[in-house]
Design a protein around this motif. Structure first.
Motif, PDB file in Angstrom:
ATOM      1  N   LEU A 146       0.816  -1.216   0.000  1.00 22.47           N
ATOM      2  CA  LEU A 146       0.000   0.000   0.000  1.00 22.47           C
ATOM      3  C   LEU A 146       0.847   1.262   0.000  1.00 22.47           C
ATOM      4  O   LEU A 146       0.474   2.276  -0.590  1.00 22.47           O
ATOM      5  CB  LEU A 146      -0.897   0.042   1.249  1.00 22.47           C
TER       6      LEU A 146
ATOM      7  N   LYS B 183     -15.368  -1.065  12.979  1.00 22.01           N
ATOM      8  CA  LYS B 183     -15.681  -1.083  11.555  1.00 22.01           C
ATOM      9  C   LYS B 183     -15.654   0.371  11.097  1.00 22.01           C
ATOM     10  O   LYS B 183     -16.136   1.247  11.805  1.00 22.01           O
ATOM     11  CB  LYS B 183     -17.059  -1.699  11.332  1.00 22.01           C
TER      12      LYS B 183
ATOM     13  N   THR C 201     -14.670   4.795  -1.626  1.00 21.15           N
ATOM     14  CA  THR C 201     -14.864   4.503  -0.213  1.00 21.15           C
ATOM     15  C   THR C 201     -14.519   3.043   0.034  1.00 21.15           C
ATOM     16  O   THR C 201     -14.955   2.169  -0.723  1.00 21.15           O
ATOM     17  CB  THR C 201     -16.321   4.777   0.201  1.00 21.15           C
ATOM     18  N   ILE C 202     -13.730   2.788   1.073  1.00 16.88           N
ATOM     19  CA  ILE C 202     -13.408   1.407   1.423  1.00 16.88           C
ATOM     20  C   ILE C 202     -13.940   1.100   2.815  1.00 16.88           C
ATOM     21  O   ILE C 202     -13.944   1.950   3.695  1.00 16.88           O
ATOM     22  CB  ILE C 202     -11.889   1.116   1.341  1.00 16.88           C
ATOM     23  N   ASP C 203     -14.445  -0.121   2.955  1.00 19.31           N
ATOM     24  CA  ASP C 203     -14.920  -0.621   4.244  1.00 19.31           C
ATOM     25  C   ASP C 203     -13.750  -1.321   4.921  1.00 19.31           C
ATOM     26  O   ASP C 203     -13.102  -2.177   4.304  1.00 19.31           O
ATOM     27  CB  ASP C 203     -16.056  -1.622   4.042  1.00 19.31           C
ATOM     28  N   LEU C 204     -13.504  -0.962   6.177  1.00 17.08           N
ATOM     29  CA  LEU C 204     -12.360  -1.521   6.901  1.00 17.08           C
ATOM     30  C   LEU C 204     -12.781  -2.082   8.247  1.00 17.08           C
ATOM     31  O   LEU C 204     -13.707  -1.574   8.883  1.00 17.08           O
ATOM     32  CB  LEU C 204     -11.319  -0.432   7.183  1.00 17.08           C
TER      33      LEU C 204
ATOM     34  N   LEU D 278      -5.187  -3.161   9.492  1.00 15.63           N
ATOM     35  CA  LEU D 278      -6.296  -2.743   8.631  1.00 15.63           C
ATOM     36  C   LEU D 278      -6.709  -3.905   7.737  1.00 15.63           C
ATOM     37  O   LEU D 278      -5.873  -4.481   7.041  1.00 15.63           O
ATOM     38  CB  LEU D 278      -5.883  -1.557   7.755  1.00 15.63           C
ATOM     39  N   GLN D 279      -7.991  -4.235   7.787  1.00 16.34           N
ATOM     40  CA  GLN D 279      -8.520  -5.308   6.952  1.00 16.34           C
ATOM     41  C   GLN D 279      -9.582  -4.732   6.030  1.00 16.34           C
ATOM     42  O   GLN D 279     -10.622  -4.254   6.490  1.00 16.34           O
ATOM     43  CB  GLN D 279      -9.113  -6.410   7.828  1.00 16.34           C
ATOM     44  N   ASP D 280      -9.318  -4.758   4.734  1.00 16.48           N
ATOM     45  CA  ASP D 280     -10.254  -4.237   3.739  1.00 16.48           C
ATOM     46  C   ASP D 280     -11.347  -5.288   3.511  1.00 16.48           C
ATOM     47  O   ASP D 280     -11.073  -6.379   3.021  1.00 16.48           O
ATOM     48  CB  ASP D 280      -9.510  -3.939   2.434  1.00 16.48           C
TER      49      ASP D 280
ATOM     50  N   THR E 268     -14.307  -4.452   1.867  1.00 16.54           N
ATOM     51  CA  THR E 268     -15.209  -3.845   0.895  1.00 16.54           C
ATOM     52  C   THR E 268     -15.898  -4.897   0.038  1.00 16.54           C
ATOM     53  O   THR E 268     -17.113  -4.845  -0.169  1.00 16.54           O
ATOM     54  CB  THR E 268     -14.437  -2.860  -0.011  1.00 16.54           C
TER      55      THR E 268
END
Length: 201
Positions: free
Chosen positions: A43, A100, A114-117, A136-138, A140
């Motif tokens: 990243l 979350k 937008t990413i959900d983490l 951090l765990q994506d 999405t």
């Protein structure tokens, strides 16, 4: 820098961090990156000189880090940052925090998204300093898959997580906690009116 040096020279500790398939950062109380694992380097880039001591939001291209010249943590909406608040809370309370979060990112060469983490922050001390391990765990893709609702093309019932078929009303009431009141739309009213024979007065 001492901690970063330890991770680079201690093959056991560095090996554990690098074996983790999720991005892991060691950060200070201002989200400055002290060290990171190989998954995180995908990243951030692999050059430590461009990463170390910079704040996480700037390196992850959080849209709010662009709102002020001072960068990550200095914009008005940074007060509500889940990453920053999880790290602060874990350092204050001395316990792991899992949250979350939605994070809006805008890399310079790509459109904003937008990413959900899932954000996990765990405190630890090294020598005289207090740090947080930030994972951090994506998720999405999982969130997008869950948002696909299987519906019967004939009766319009919806399949729930237990593989049972519920009416639309029950499914929505269960998942969104919404109460229904029933009415009739103009098209259906016309159909019902035409289907019923008129009664003589």
């Amino acid at each position: 820098m001492i901690l970063r040096g330890l991770l680079e020279t201690d093959s056991f500790v560095g090996g554990i961090l690098n074996a983790m398939p999720l991005p892991v950062f060691v950060v200070d109380d201002d989200m400055g990156i002290i060290a990171y694992n190989q998954s995180a380097s995908q990243l951030l880039g692999s050059d430590p000189e461009t990463v170390i001591r910079r704040r996480t939001g700037e390196l992850l291209h959080c849209v709010h880090s662009y709102e002020t010249q001072e960068g990550c943590g200095r914009a008005p909406l940074c007060r509500d940052c889940i990453l920053r608040n999880a790290v602060g809370e874990c350092l204050r309370e001395g316990k792991a925090i899992r949250r979350k979060a939605l994070m809006e990112v805008a890399p310079k060469s790509a459109p904003a998204r937008t990413i959900d983490l899932f954000v996990t922050a765990a405190p630890f001390k090294y020598q005289a300093g207090g740090y947080a391990l930030l994972v951090l765990q994506d998720v999405t893709e999982l969130v997008e898959l869950r948002s696909i609702v299987p519906i019967c093309s004939y009766c319009k019932k919806i399949r729930n997580d237990a593989q049972y078929w519920d009416s639309v009303e029950l499914y929505i009431k269960t998942h969104i906690d919404v109460q229904f009141s029933h009415g009739i739309c103009p098209e259906c009213f016309e159909k019902v009116r035409l289907d019923r024979p008129e009664k003589d007065p």
